[in-house]
Design a protein around this motif. Structure first.
Motif, mmCIF file in Angstrom:
data_model
loop_
_atom_site.group_PDB
_atom_site.id
_atom_site.type_symbol
_atom_site.label_atom_id
_atom_site.label_comp_id
_atom_site.label_asym_id
_atom_site.label_seq_id
_atom_site.Cartn_x
_atom_site.Cartn_y
_atom_site.Cartn_z
ATOM 1 N N UNK A 16 -52.682 -41.350 16.803
ATOM 2 C CA UNK A 16 -52.060 -41.429 14.993
ATOM 3 C C UNK A 16 -53.066 -40.674 14.827
ATOM 4 N N UNK A 17 -54.672 -40.974 14.316
ATOM 5 C CA UNK A 17 -55.221 -40.350 13.891
ATOM 6 C C UNK A 17 -55.647 -39.360 14.644
ATOM 7 N N UNK A 18 -55.661 -38.686 15.635
ATOM 8 C CA UNK A 18 -56.173 -37.157 16.183
ATOM 9 C C UNK A 18 -54.446 -36.593 15.522
ATOM 10 N N UNK A 19 -53.682 -37.064 16.039
ATOM 11 C CA UNK A 19 -52.491 -35.879 15.555
ATOM 12 C C UNK A 19 -52.308 -35.993 13.840
ATOM 13 N N UNK A 21 -55.316 -35.481 11.955
ATOM 14 C CA UNK A 21 -56.579 -35.006 12.168
ATOM 15 C C UNK A 21 -55.931 -33.577 12.435
ATOM 16 N N UNK A 22 -55.699 -33.841 13.286
ATOM 17 C CA UNK A 22 -54.537 -32.403 13.596
ATOM 18 C C UNK A 22 -53.609 -31.675 12.152
ATOM 19 N N UNK A 23 -53.174 -32.661 12.288
ATOM 20 C CA UNK A 23 -51.679 -31.483 11.070
ATOM 21 C C UNK A 23 -52.393 -31.799 9.604
ATOM 22 N N UNK A 294 -64.609 -34.801 11.119
ATOM 23 C CA UNK A 294 -64.893 -33.249 11.395
ATOM 24 C C UNK A 294 -64.423 -33.036 12.890
ATOM 25 N N UNK A 295 -62.836 -33.546 12.334
ATOM 26 C CA UNK A 295 -62.076 -33.204 13.421
ATOM 27 C C UNK A 295 -61.077 -32.151 12.931
ATOM 28 N N UNK A 296 -61.063 -32.675 11.691
ATOM 29 C CA UNK A 296 -60.816 -32.363 10.698
ATOM 30 C C UNK A 296 -60.370 -29.953 10.471
ATOM 31 N N UNK A 297 -61.667 -30.103 10.109
ATOM 32 C CA UNK A 297 -62.256 -29.202 9.175
ATOM 33 C C UNK A 297 -61.752 -28.111 10.726
#
Length: 390
Positions: A16-19, A21-23, A294-297
Motif C-alpha cells: 500500500x505504501x509503495x502504491x 508513493x507511486x500514485x 524519497x520514493x515520491x520525488x
C-alpha cells in the motif's frame, strides 16, 4: 500475531505504501493507522513490531521497490530470523525462492543521490538522512519553562535553544498540550533567523498548522501581531485552536487563494517587519521521519517546487516594509531549493542584501545557513535572512 503473520502484515502495508508513493496517495503513517483500525485483533506489541518491520524495509531500499514482498526480502537477506518467517504456514508469506526479485539496497534513488552530492551532501551525510529521528519539543514559554518540562518528562535541554527539550523516544507528550509542541530542534533553530521581537508585525506566509507562528508568538512574548496565512484550509483551521491552548492571542489567520495570494493581503503590503516563508519543498531534510517520501520525488516535481518557491519569495518581498526582513526556509538539502533560490533572488534584486546568520547549529552555506542530520543531529534545513532596501 505470529512472527510470520507480522511479516505478512508488513508486506501488505508495504504494498500500500509503495502504491501511494507511486500514485501520490496517503503517507505511510496514515496507511498504517488505517490498516490496524480494521484489525482489532492485533495487540500493541503486534502493531509496534509490524511498524518496525515496515520502516526498516523503507529505510533499507533507496529505490522504490516493485512491491512489499521484494522490500521484505531485502530485510530477509540481512536477518535470518526474518527469513525464517517466510514459511508458508498459516498467515505467513510463502517460502522464498532463490531467484525472486529483491528490492535494491541503498539510501536514495540514484538520480537524487547525484543531486545531493552536487549540493555538498556526501555519502555519509546521505545515510544520516534516513536514520531514526529523536523526539524534540518546543516549550511554550508563555505557559511553562523548558527546565520544568524537562524535569517532568525526563528530557534534556537542547543547548543553544531557548525553548528546546529532547525526550526519550516514545515518550507520551499528550499531557503537555498547550505547554509544549513537538518540533524538531532544526525547525526551532531556523525560526530564530526571524529575530522576532515584542511589538513587531510578522507574516507567516506558508503557516500550515502554525508551528512556527506559535514559536514566534512565544518569542514576542505575545506582544505584536502575527498574520498566519496558507492556501490549505484544512491545515490552517488547526492553528487557532492550538493558539488558544497556547495563550497566543496575537495570531490571526487568513486563507489565501492559490495564484492570487496578494489580493488577500493588500492592506499589509509593504508593512511587515518580517515575512517568514517556510516554503513547500522536497522535504529531503525530513526523510528521517518520512523515509518513503524519497520514493515520491521526481525531477518534474522538484522543478515545480522550485518554481513555486521562487513565486513565494516574490510575494513575500512585496509584503516587507523598507528595511524589513524576508526569512526563507526550506526543509531541503538540495541547492536548487535553497542556496540557488536565494542567489537567483539577489541577482534579480541587487538592492536587497543577505543578512549574515550565526545560529546555534549548522553552518554558513552560500548566502544562508544549512543544518543537516549528520553534523547537527537535527532535520535538514536551509534558511536565509534577506533585508529589504530602506
Amino acid at each position: 500475531m505470529t512472527p510470520p503473520a507480522r511479516t505478512q502484515a508488513a508486506i501488505e502495508l508495504l504494498d500500500a505504501i509503495i502504491a501511494a508513493a507511486r500514485e501520490g496517495g496517503a503517507a505511510a503513517d496514515t496507511l498504517i493507522q488505517r490498516y490496524f483500525a480494521t484489525r482489532r485483533y492485533a495487540g500493541s506489541k503486534d502493531r509496534r513490531a509490524v511498524r518496525e518491520l515496515v520502516y526498516a524495509a523503507i529505510r533499507a531500499a533507496g529505490e522504490r521497490p516493485g512491491g512489499g514482498r521484494a522490500a521484505m526480502l531485502l530485510l530477509a537477506d540481512r536477518d535470518a530470523g526474518i527469513a525464517a518467517t517466510f514459511d508458508g504456514e498459516g498467515h505467513g508469506p510463502p517460502p522464498i525462492h532463490p531467484d525472486e526479485p529483491k528490492a535494491k539496497a541503498g539510501v536514495v534513488p540514484i538520480w537524487l543521490g547525484k543531486r545531493l552530492t552536487a549540493s555538498g551532501i556526501g555519502r555519509a551525510e546521505q545515510e544520516a538522512l534516513v536514520a531514526r529521528a529523536p523526539l524534540d519539543l518546543r516549550v511554550n514559554t508563555l505557559l511553562a519553562s523548558p527546565a520544568e518540562v524537562a524535569a517532568e518528562t525526563g528530557g534534556e535541554l537542547i543547548p543553544g535553544l531557548p525553548a528546546g527539550v529532547r525526550l526519550p523516544t516514545g515518550t507520551d507528550v499528550s499531557a503537555l498540550a498547550g505547554r509544549a509542541e513537538i518540533q524538531d530542534a532544526g525547525s526551532q533553530v531556523v525560526t530564530l533567523a526571524a529575530r522576532a521581537r515584542r511589538g513587531q508585525n510578522v507574516i507567516d506566509l506558508c503557516a500550515g498548522a502554525g508551528g512556527k507562528s506559535l514559536a514566534l508568538a512565544a518569542v514576542m512574548d505575545n506582544d505584536g501581531a502575527i498574520i498566519a496565512t496558507d492556501t490549505d484550509r484544512g491545515r490552517l483551521s488547526h492553528l487557532l485552536p492550538r493558539a488558544e491552548r497556547a495563550g497566543a492571542s496575537i495570531i490571526a489567520t487568513r486563507l489565501l487563494d492559490p495564484g492570487h495570494e496578494l489580493s488577500t493581503l493588500t492592506d499589509v503590503r509593504g508593512r511587515a517587519d518580517t515575512v517568514l516563508i517556510d516554503a513547500p519543498c522536497s522535504g529531503s531534510g525530513t526523510w528521517r521521519r518520512n523515509p518513503e517520501a524519497r520514493w515520491r520525488l521526481t525531477p518534474d516535481r522538484i522543478e515545480r517546487l522550485v518554481a513555486t518557491q521562487a513565486r513565494l519569495i516574490g510575494i513575500g518581498a512585496a509584503l516587507v516594509r523598507p528595511g524589513g526582513a524576508l526569512v526563507f526556509i526550506v526543509c531541503s538539502l538540495l541547492d536548487e531549493e535553497g542556496r540557488g533560490q536565494v542567489a537567483a533572488f539577489l541577482a534579480d534584486r541587487p538592492d536587497w542584501a543577505a543578512d549574515p546568520l550565526d545560529l546555534p547549529a549548522g553552518r554558513a552555506h552560500g548566502d544562508g545557513w544549512r543544518l543537516d542530520p549528520a553534523h547537527d543531529g537535527t532535520d535538514g534545513f536551509f534558511v536565509a535572512r534577506l533585508l529589504a532596501p530602506c
